[in-house]
Design an enzyme around this catalytic site. Sequence first.
Site, short mmCIF file in Angstrom:
data_model
loop_
_atom_site.label_atom_id
_atom_site.label_comp_id
_atom_site.label_asym_id
_atom_site.label_seq_id
_atom_site.Cartn_x
_atom_site.Cartn_y
_atom_site.Cartn_z
N HIS A 149 0.84 -1.20 0.00
CA HIS A 149 0.00 0.00 0.00
C HIS A 149 0.88 1.26 0.00
O HIS A 149 0.91 2.02 0.97
CB HIS A 149 -0.91 0.01 1.23
CG HIS A 149 -1.95 -1.06 1.23
ND1 HIS A 149 -1.66 -2.37 1.54
CD2 HIS A 149 -3.29 -1.02 0.98
CE1 HIS A 149 -2.77 -3.09 1.48
NE2 HIS A 149 -3.77 -2.29 1.12
N ASN A 204 -7.01 11.34 4.03
CA ASN A 204 -6.62 11.43 2.62
C ASN A 204 -7.79 11.27 1.66
O ASN A 204 -7.61 11.19 0.45
CB ASN A 204 -5.50 10.43 2.30
CG ASN A 204 -5.92 8.98 2.45
OD1 ASN A 204 -7.09 8.63 2.31
ND2 ASN A 204 -4.96 8.11 2.75
N LYS A 263 -3.76 11.20 -0.97
CA LYS A 263 -3.30 9.84 -1.17
C LYS A 263 -2.39 9.80 -2.41
O LYS A 263 -2.74 10.35 -3.45
CB LYS A 263 -4.49 8.90 -1.35
CG LYS A 263 -4.21 7.44 -1.09
CD LYS A 263 -5.52 6.68 -0.94
CE LYS A 263 -5.28 5.25 -0.51
NZ LYS A 263 -6.57 4.56 -0.20
N HIS A 301 -5.47 2.15 -4.70
CA HIS A 301 -5.32 1.62 -3.34
C HIS A 301 -4.78 0.19 -3.36
O HIS A 301 -5.22 -0.65 -4.14
CB HIS A 301 -6.68 1.64 -2.62
CG HIS A 301 -6.63 1.12 -1.23
ND1 HIS A 301 -6.39 1.92 -0.15
CD2 HIS A 301 -6.79 -0.14 -0.73
CE1 HIS A 301 -6.41 1.20 0.95
NE2 HIS A 301 -6.66 -0.06 0.63
N ARG A 329 -18.58 -18.92 39.24
CA ARG A 329 -18.33 -17.49 39.01
C ARG A 329 -17.96 -16.80 40.32
O ARG A 329 -17.12 -15.89 40.34
CB ARG A 329 -19.56 -16.83 38.37
CG ARG A 329 -20.83 -16.89 39.19
CD ARG A 329 -21.92 -16.00 38.62
NE ARG A 329 -23.19 -16.17 39.33
CZ ARG A 329 -24.11 -15.22 39.43
NH1 ARG A 329 -23.92 -14.05 38.87
NH2 ARG A 329 -25.23 -15.45 40.09
N SER A 351 -22.11 -9.54 38.47
CA SER A 351 -22.47 -10.87 37.99
C SER A 351 -21.25 -11.75 37.73
O SER A 351 -21.26 -12.95 38.02
CB SER A 351 -23.29 -10.75 36.69
OG SER A 351 -24.57 -10.20 36.95
N GLU A 407 -17.31 -4.09 24.90
CA GLU A 407 -16.48 -5.29 24.98
C GLU A 407 -15.25 -5.21 24.08
O GLU A 407 -14.19 -5.75 24.41
CB GLU A 407 -17.30 -6.53 24.63
CG GLU A 407 -18.34 -6.90 25.68
CD GLU A 407 -19.66 -6.14 25.53
OE1 GLU A 407 -20.55 -6.31 26.38
OE2 GLU A 407 -19.79 -5.38 24.54
N ARG A 421 -23.23 -19.88 36.20
CA ARG A 421 -24.01 -18.95 37.02
C ARG A 421 -24.51 -19.61 38.31
O ARG A 421 -24.38 -19.06 39.40
CB ARG A 421 -25.21 -18.44 36.22
CG ARG A 421 -26.11 -17.50 36.99
CD ARG A 421 -27.35 -17.15 36.18
NE ARG A 421 -28.13 -16.09 36.78
CZ ARG A 421 -29.27 -15.62 36.27
NH1 ARG A 421 -29.74 -16.13 35.14
NH2 ARG A 421 -29.92 -14.66 36.87
#
Length: 596
Positions: free
Chosen positions: A18, A166, A228, A242, A297, A324, A345, A452
């Site tokens: 690239h 770019n 670019k 690209h 847990r 929990s 997450e 659990r």
Amino acid sequence: MQLRVDSVRSSDAAGSGHPTSSMSAADLMAVLFAHHLRYDFDHPDNPANDHLIFSKGHASPLLYALYKAAGAITDEEMLTFRKRGSRLEGHPTPRLPWVDVATGSLGQGLPVGVGVALAGRRLDRLPYHVWVLCGDSELAEGSIWEAAEHAGHEGLSNITAIVDVNRLGQRGPTRHGWDTGAYARRFGAFGWHTIEVDGHDPGQIDFALGDARNTRRRPTVILARTRKGEGVNDVDNREGAHGKPLKDAEHAIVELGGERGVTVKVSPPEVSRPPHTFTGGPLALPSYPLGEKAATRSAYGAALKALGAARGDVVALDGEVADSTKTEEFAHAFPERFFECYIAEQEMIATAVGLQVRGWVPYAATFAAFLTRAYDFIRMAAISGADLRLIGSHAGVSIGEDGPSQMGLEDMAMLRALHGTTVLYPCDANQTAALVAEMADVSGISYLRTTRGETPVIYEPGERFPVGGSRVLRHASDDRATIVAAGITVHEALAAADLLKQEGISVGVVDMYSVKPVDRAVLNEAATTTGNLITVEDHRPEGGLGDAVLEAVSELGPRVVKLAVRGMPGSAAPGEQLADAGIGRDAIVAAVRRLL
């Protein structure tokens, strides 16, 4: 211009790469290396070094050209780019000692950079700066904005995002083109200091980088308008170039002024003090008496707290479910080493990766089902060779009434599929505590699956459970089959064995708490002596315990029956869920009868 020339040369030698994406950011990186980066290339493990992360990892030709200019690699090595056996891979990896993490899956460099910056601010307590080169295309990724909010909330003035705006993505113009103001408004909304510059004006770049390092109480983003393919008319700001070497590299090099051999003396860090450390002590894991009931847990939370007291390098992260997952025990005991990542997450995993870059030992927990959102981050962590400890709670149908959206039923397959991972599934509290401690010294990504509901304690406190091991819980010379289980189904298997014994049918029971790697020796013995194996798992039939067992014994040719969750669960009590899914004790008894 040397950086552009070398980007063209290395891509041409490789026949791929690239170069145009590298050419647009060349001025930005040239000024950074010449005046603002503080890094000792001879000692990449210097804790005071700044960190440079190429979130736009496809611009690797530019990164390697920078390393050449800094004297870290030779011109000859630079021209091995993308060749077999070369350290200079298509996208950067920590095979190079100056690269912290693998990049190339867009949207991940900035989130990881936030983790490194958090380590600097809260753990190492050193003034190193984290510089992250981003592309404008990757700003469409949600993970970028998880990182932006996290950094803004934490006031991380020790991180700067440099965005190479770019205008052109892989297939055409980006969403906002050269509208740097659109990006500035978004970052500004998350509390970032924003600077808009001409990305080809060294004076503006120099001022912006200095301003970023001197900004206090908030992170900085430099939004640089660039072109670019800058400097070569055939590709300058043109679509369709690209990810391709230039058609006429020789002509382009002449147009850029020819080859050069300029070297840049990158300034080393000014601070030489060691990073902050936290004290530790003897390890005193929680213990649970035989016959007592406890949730694995909960045992994880208590064991993590004990491990935190013993080891000052252990840190914990959670995705706003600490009550929990039971990570809250660690959070209350060691708030300075706990990182609340909220319902983000991807950023939680990225932060953990960033923390381990600096040598910390992270344990990151959330519901097993929610780790699916962060799977690409876990995948890239494996490519980075990162050492992570992941905990997935509320696994399987046994969670009960919450229903399928909360049930982790694919997690073991997910983690088993990655390179170098360890997958553990304890069945009782003492086993869980031992495995939590064991994970601290496991290399790569290790995953602990927790349950659990409460389960009976069947192992004595203090017993050891090495990775790759198992426990034979029932065995007799007249066994006609062996039930292989893990976690919640171990207790169902034991109950089924007792029921079958009343009918005069003897079966063995193996607790395969280590799902990856599995205990091949025990499985092969069972396959040889009984010839009949029944695997039982609170998981989908694809990629979990059953497949691990099949892979281990396939050459011996025993009969293997897999009991797993095949239908779509609804809401029901835990015992009802196990029965409905066909993985409860009665289903196991029926399977043995059919097999025999």
